[in-house]
Write a protein that holds these residues in place. Structure first.
Motif, PDB file in Angstrom:
ATOM      1  N   CYS B 231       1.485 100.348 -27.794  1.00 25.85           N
ATOM      2  CA  CYS B 231       1.717  98.991 -27.292  1.00 25.85           C
ATOM      3  C   CYS B 231       2.706  98.998 -26.131  1.00 25.85           C
ATOM      4  O   CYS B 231       3.859  99.390 -26.290  1.00 25.85           O
ATOM      5  N   CYS B 258       2.756  89.884 -27.401  1.00 27.30           N
ATOM      6  CA  CYS B 258       1.456  90.486 -27.117  1.00 27.30           C
ATOM      7  C   CYS B 258       0.887  89.933 -25.816  1.00 27.30           C
ATOM      8  O   CYS B 258       0.856  88.716 -25.626  1.00 27.30           O
ATOM      9  N   MET B 259       0.465  90.821 -24.914  1.00 35.70           N
ATOM     10  CA  MET B 259      -0.219  90.323 -23.713  1.00 35.70           C
ATOM     11  C   MET B 259      -1.701  90.701 -23.739  1.00 35.70           C
ATOM     12  O   MET B 259      -2.370  90.730 -22.745  1.00 35.70           O
ATOM     13  N   CYS B 261      -3.663  93.243 -24.220  1.00 40.68           N
ATOM     14  CA  CYS B 261      -4.268  94.331 -23.449  1.00 40.68           C
ATOM     15  C   CYS B 261      -5.315  95.087 -24.253  1.00 40.68           C
ATOM     16  O   CYS B 261      -6.164  95.767 -23.688  1.00 40.68           O
ATOM     17  N   GLY B 262      -5.241  95.038 -25.575  1.00 44.56           N
ATOM     18  CA  GLY B 262      -6.231  95.740 -26.376  1.00 44.56           C
ATOM     19  C   GLY B 262      -5.977  97.219 -26.522  1.00 44.56           C
ATOM     20  O   GLY B 262      -6.782  97.954 -27.096  1.00 44.56           O
ATOM     21  N   CYS B 264      -3.871  98.658 -28.405  1.00 51.01           N
ATOM     22  CA  CYS B 264      -3.733  99.008 -29.820  1.00 51.01           C
ATOM     23  C   CYS B 264      -5.106  99.208 -30.440  1.00 51.01           C
ATOM     24  O   CYS B 264      -5.318 100.118 -31.240  1.00 51.01           O
TER      25      CYS B 264
HETATM   26  S1  SF4 Z   1      -3.022  93.894 -27.552  1.00 51.05           S
HETATM   27 FE1  SF4 Z   1      -1.994  95.314 -28.913  1.00 51.05          FE
HETATM   28  S2  SF4 Z   1      -1.133  96.902 -27.588  1.00 51.05           S
HETATM   29 FE2  SF4 Z   1      -1.627  95.136 -26.292  1.00 51.05          FE
HETATM   30  S3  SF4 Z   1       0.245  93.942 -26.205  1.00 51.05           S
HETATM   31 FE3  SF4 Z   1      -0.960  93.100 -27.897  1.00 51.05          FE
HETATM   32  S4  SF4 Z   1      -0.229  94.197 -29.699  1.00 51.05           S
HETATM   33 FE4  SF4 Z   1       0.457  95.359 -27.920  1.00 51.05          FE
END
Ligand code: SF4
Ligand code: HEM
Ligand code: HEM
Ligand code: HEM
Ligand code: SF4
Ligand code: SF4
Ligand code: SF4
Lengths: 436, 381
Positions: B231, B258-259, B261-262, B264
């Motif tokens: 992350c 969380c932004m 981005c996927g 994770c």
């Molecule tokens: S999508 Fe997942 S990796 Fe991306 S910012 Fe959110 S929790 Fe973190």
């Protein structure tokens, strides 16, 4: 068709080639099977693919499962596992893996060779491809695990042809059309791309890197393969000497006998060509003048942006002392934000056997493999440890070309050996002259 | 469907194995006129949209007819391309970086028949199979990614958004009326396999909801430390969770950080984030990769979110059209979209394109954000 696809059907109208129509024709060809092919994956794979895509159009999400490790023996790249998350409804695409096939430089083909690939993929896959994937490879979409080795075997044994790269390794390098059909090319992009691809086959197929690594080759600063934005090492053709001028042709442009910009603006009446306004005034380094019927360029000040050459390709030509610039560290936003390539080598000759270039590459890799964290692109490492470090590991002498502007903060990390007398001093000696 | 062996023997995978031979060498595919004149090209000219001539020092000419193609392409379609190449071009052709197909002939007299042949081929649904265009100061084919057709992380479809857009801008595919080339790119998630971050106009698929947590399977399928370290914003931490009366090892996500981005999800399949309502489109504008006149530029986010509207994404194509028309009307000859926006100022760009500026368009991601805020009293009302 096996599945109703009312939403996708709406993408069959309109002038742009419809991928839906193409998939439908493929589904029909497979269903009829006039060639009596003994399909090695389900006949109705294409129909099920349309079905699952329609479902995504209905519910607004993908129906492909995450991951699945498959591959060919001994390779860590070239195959991407793919499974459908609705296998009961779409059994034809329950297993639907991708194979990346290394593309020829410049993406030139013969019909004969493409047909061979089609024959292979009709027999052992879905008959669906990407021409081409974004990295440049030929992409075969859709086959099952038992076919992977078979496809690889036939590619290598019958077609003298290898898989491309995927995973944490060197991705299949890609080039612009270059000197094969472009008069702006400052070096042979295809020759360099091919040579490096062959040299680094091991890095391409066996992941040993922290993350992916891309080479791309642009023949000139116009950047037709976008190397500056999307490759860890970007090779952009350039020259060091004078732009060659044909004064007669300059006159022909001024006189309106030749269309400016090779005719690229002919869709609108922009008025008569005005060399002052359209070329001289737009030159970013203000290094041209037109006086007494003659065009002059102060080549020492030219930043080789290509504009004047693009506008008057028959009057102006790239110089003769040619080579390329190497830029490092471009990447898409994931993870730490988008990065453009940063200048590493302002000028290097591009001559076989390219030893000088390979030395740069290998120095960069040594550093990145030593210092790079898991999933850290080169550009991120450069950000973390600094451009100076990159120059140091590649043995490049820093000069003003490496920066837009010098630093505006004075937090300079001097090294001990750079400071006379070193860093160790005697506190007792100091205290003799400075009370506590 | 009996299994057909190619000769590969799984018992002895190393037997007769050939590896690491690389791609076919490029020069075996060159049309003769290309092979002969490589490195000796003198100049080129765009004779009409989609038709180029390159002239070599010795006087040889090659005429190129460029046609748009879907990058998703079946063997049936490729065979048709082969047939055309054999009929008109001695069996030679090439693809461009932007998924166009180029048919080359060595004599002007062969161009008309080739063009006519290409123009008359249509799919039963009515679309062209091989529309001629994509050159000069116009709009060429859209580079794009996989989308719902074959990827596990997309927030939108790729082929569909591209078809919808290319239908809308088709006139400019076959025309050269714009001030400069206008490149549109499309990527269906932030990974940007198709890398859109330096395009005049970029279509980007985007998620807006944090990952769901499949606690039941998370620890079984995923390496928890990998998920945590993936992350970029540090939003994930380990957690013990009560799950159906059992305590399981899992993770917790700080949703505010969380932004979307996927990343994770890439590392851990038990953290999916796609969603019918949450997912949609971001539009970016003003990027370029060429060094011509001005330096390469990143695209900027100009529309923070548009919903997925299958199958034709009308809000998206309408907004794209607004930008193209404003640019076309207002920009100077040779000025790329981003150069135009910088000259008139971004505040004016939003006026002229009739786009709303919202708080989402102010960067707040780490250090570089600061360099995008205005540190001056020079601005326009
Ligand atoms: S999508 Fe997942 S990796 Fe991306 S910012 Fe959110 S929790 Fe973190
Ligand atoms: C976490 C990061 C990424 C993940 C998980 C990821 C995942 C994938 C997957 C699963 C595919 C295969 C799709 C398929 O063929 O079925 C794919 C294709 C591809 N990815 Fe990525 N990707 C990532 C980042 C990137 C980035 C940053 C790029 C930059 C360009 C990239 C370039 C590509 C390319 C070129 C393809 C080939 C697509 C094609 O043209 O068919 N990927 N990626
Ligand atoms: C004779 C061959 C070619 C010539 C002379 C040529 C010339 C140019 C020129 C002049 C630009 C201008 C950039 C600008 O005005 O900012 C450009 C950009 C570009 N060209 Fe080409 N080009 C050629 C072939 C191709 C081909 C075959 C492709 C792939 C389809 C291609 C893809 C691009 C791309 C993607 C850009 C965009 C750069 C950007 O986004 O800034 N070019 N090219
Ligand atoms: C204008 C012409 C462009 C074309 C033809 C183009 C094409 C591609 C393709 C095919 C990829 C796949 C990734 C790869 O192969 O490396 C890619 C990736 C990428 N592109 Fe572009 N792109 C263009 C412009 C841009 C723009 C506009 C951006 C913005 C995305 C950009 C930056 C990148 C980046 C950063 C990647 C991935 C970098 C990475 O490898 O992480 N390129 N682009
Ligand atoms: S990058 Fe330069 S050399 Fe390569 S095709 Fe484009 S204009 Fe030609
Ligand atoms: S190449 Fe660019 S910088 Fe050099 S003279 Fe021409 S317009 Fe000026
Ligand atoms: S951009 Fe994202 S969703 Fe699209 S193909 Fe690449 S990884 Fe998949």
């Amino acid at each position: 068709m096996k599945h109703e696809t009312p939403l996708l059907n709406q993408l069959e109208s309109g002038p742009w080639p419809s991928f839906v129509s193409d998939l439908k024709q493929q589904a029909e060809v497979r269903a009829k099977n006039e060639e009596n092919i003994e399909f090695q994956i389900p006949v109705d794979a294409v129909e099920d693919l349309l079905g699952v895509l329609e479902l995504s159009y209905v519910d607004g999400t993908t129906h492909w499962k995450h991951g699945g490790i498959v591959g060919v023996f001994g390779y860590g790249g070239g195959v991407i596992g793919r499974y459908c998350d609705q296998p009961q409804n779409f059994p034809g695409v329950a297993h639907f893996h991708t194979m990346r096939v290394a593309q020829p430089g410049g993406k030139y083909y013969t019909a004969e060779y493409l047909r061979d690939l089609c024959d292979l993929w009709d027999l052992r896959g879905s008959g669906i491809t990407n021409m081409h994937g974004s990295t440049g490879d030929i992409i075969f979409i859709g086959t099952t695990t038992p076919q992977l080795e078979e496809v690889f075997y036939e590619l290598t044994h019958k077609f003298n042809q290898d898989l491309g790269g995927s995973g944490s390794n060197l991705r299949t390098p890609a080039d612009c059309i270059g000197s094969s059909r472009c008069e702006y090319a400052c070096y042979d992009t295809q020759a360099l791309c091919y040579d490096l691809t062959q040299e680094y086959q091991d890095e391409l197929h066996r992941p040993a890197f922290p993350y992916k690594f891309k080479f791309k080759f642009d023949g000139c600063p116009n950047g037709c393969v976008a190397s500056i934005a999307r490759s860890d090492l970007s090779f952009i053709g350039t020259w060091k000497d004078e732009i060659r001028i044909d004064q007669e042709a300059v006159q022909a442009y001024i006189g309106g006998e030749m269309p400016p910009n090779a005719g690229a603006h002919s869709g609108r009446d922009w008025g008569a060509f005005d060399i002052q306004k359209e070329v001289i005034a737009l030159c970013p380094s203000d290094c041209m003048k037109y006086e007494g019927g003659k065009l002059e360029i102060n080549n020492k000040e030219c930043v080789r942006c290509m504009h004047c050459i693009n506008v008057m390709p028959r009057a102006l030509r790239i110089g003769n002392d040619r080579g390329c610039s190497i830029l490092a560290g471009a990447k898409a936003p994931i993870l730490d934000g988008a990065q453009m390539g940063s200048l590493l080598i302002p000028f290097i000759k591009v001559e076989e056997p390219y030893d000088e270039i390979k030395e740069v590459i290998e120095n960069v890799w040594d550093w990145w493999m030593e210092e790079g964290k898991n999933r850290e692109r080169l550009g991120e490492l450069i950000k973390r440890q600094g451009l100076q470090k990159l120059l140091e590991v590649t043995g490049v002498t820093p000069d003003a070309r490496h920066v837009q502007e010098p630093r505006s903060n004075p937090y300079i990390f001097w090294k001990e050996e750079e400071v006379e007398g070193g860093w160790d001093r005697d506190i007792d000696e100091y205290r003799k002259h400075h009370q506590r | 469907m009996a299994f057909i062996s190619s000769g590969y023997n799984p018992e002895k995978p190393m037997e007769n194995r050939i590896t690491d031979i690389g791609p076919k060498k490029y020069d075996q595919f060159y049309p003769p006129v290309i092979a002969k004149n490589k490195g000796k090209w003198l100049y080129h000219e765009i004779l009409e949209p989609g038709v180029l001539v390159h002239v070599a020092e010795g006087g040889d000419e090659v005429y190129t007819v460029r046609v748009g193609g879907c990058r998703l392409m079946t063997t049936t379609h490729i065979r048709e391309i082969c047939e055309i190449a054999e009929k008109h071009c001695d069996g030679h052709l090439r693809f461009t970086t932007r998924n166009n197909i180029e048919f080359m002939v060595d004599d002007k007299s062969k161009v008309d028949a080739l063009k006519k042949d290409l123009e008359t081929r249509k799919f039963p649904g009515g679309s062209f199979k091989f529309p001629i265009g994509g050159t000069g100061a116009g709009i060429t084919n859209i580079v794009h990614t996989q989308g719902w057709i074959h990827c596990h992380t997309p927030a939108t479809d790729a082929s569909g958004t591209v078809k919808a857009t290319m239908d809308e801008v088709f006139k400019d595919f076959q025309d050269m009326r714009l001030p400069a080339p206008l490149r549109i790119s499309m990527a269906c998630c932030l990974n940007m396999c198709g890398a859109v971050h330096c395009s005049d106009i970029a279509i980007l698929g985007y998620h807006r909801k944090p990952p769901m947590l499949d606690h039941e399977y998370l620890d079984k399928i995923c390496e928890i430390p990998l998920a945590i370290s993936s992350c970029p914003t540090g939003a994930i931490k380990p957690a013990k969770v009560e799950w159906k009366g059992e305590t399981v090892k899992s993770v917790a996500v700080n949703n505010e950080r969380c932004m979307f981005c996927g990343n994770c999800y890439t590392m851990c399949p038990s953290m999916p984030l796609s969603d019918q309502i949450g997912d949609g489109i971001v539009l970016m504008a003003g990027g370029k990769v060429s060094n011509r006149i001005s330096q390469p530029k990143f695209s900027k986010v100009v529309v923070a979110f548009l919903p997925n509207e299958m199958p034709r994404w009308p809000s998206m194509t309408k907004t794209i059209n607004q930008m193209i028309e404003a640019y076309s009307k207002d920009a100077r000859k040779y000025e790329r979209l981003g150069e135009w926006a910088e000259r008139i100022g971004w505040e004016r760009f939003f006026d002229k394109c009739e786009l709303e500026f919202t708080h989402h368009l102010i960067d707040d991601f780490r250090d570089p954000a600061y360099y995008t805020w205005r540190q001056s009293t020079q601005f326009k009302f």
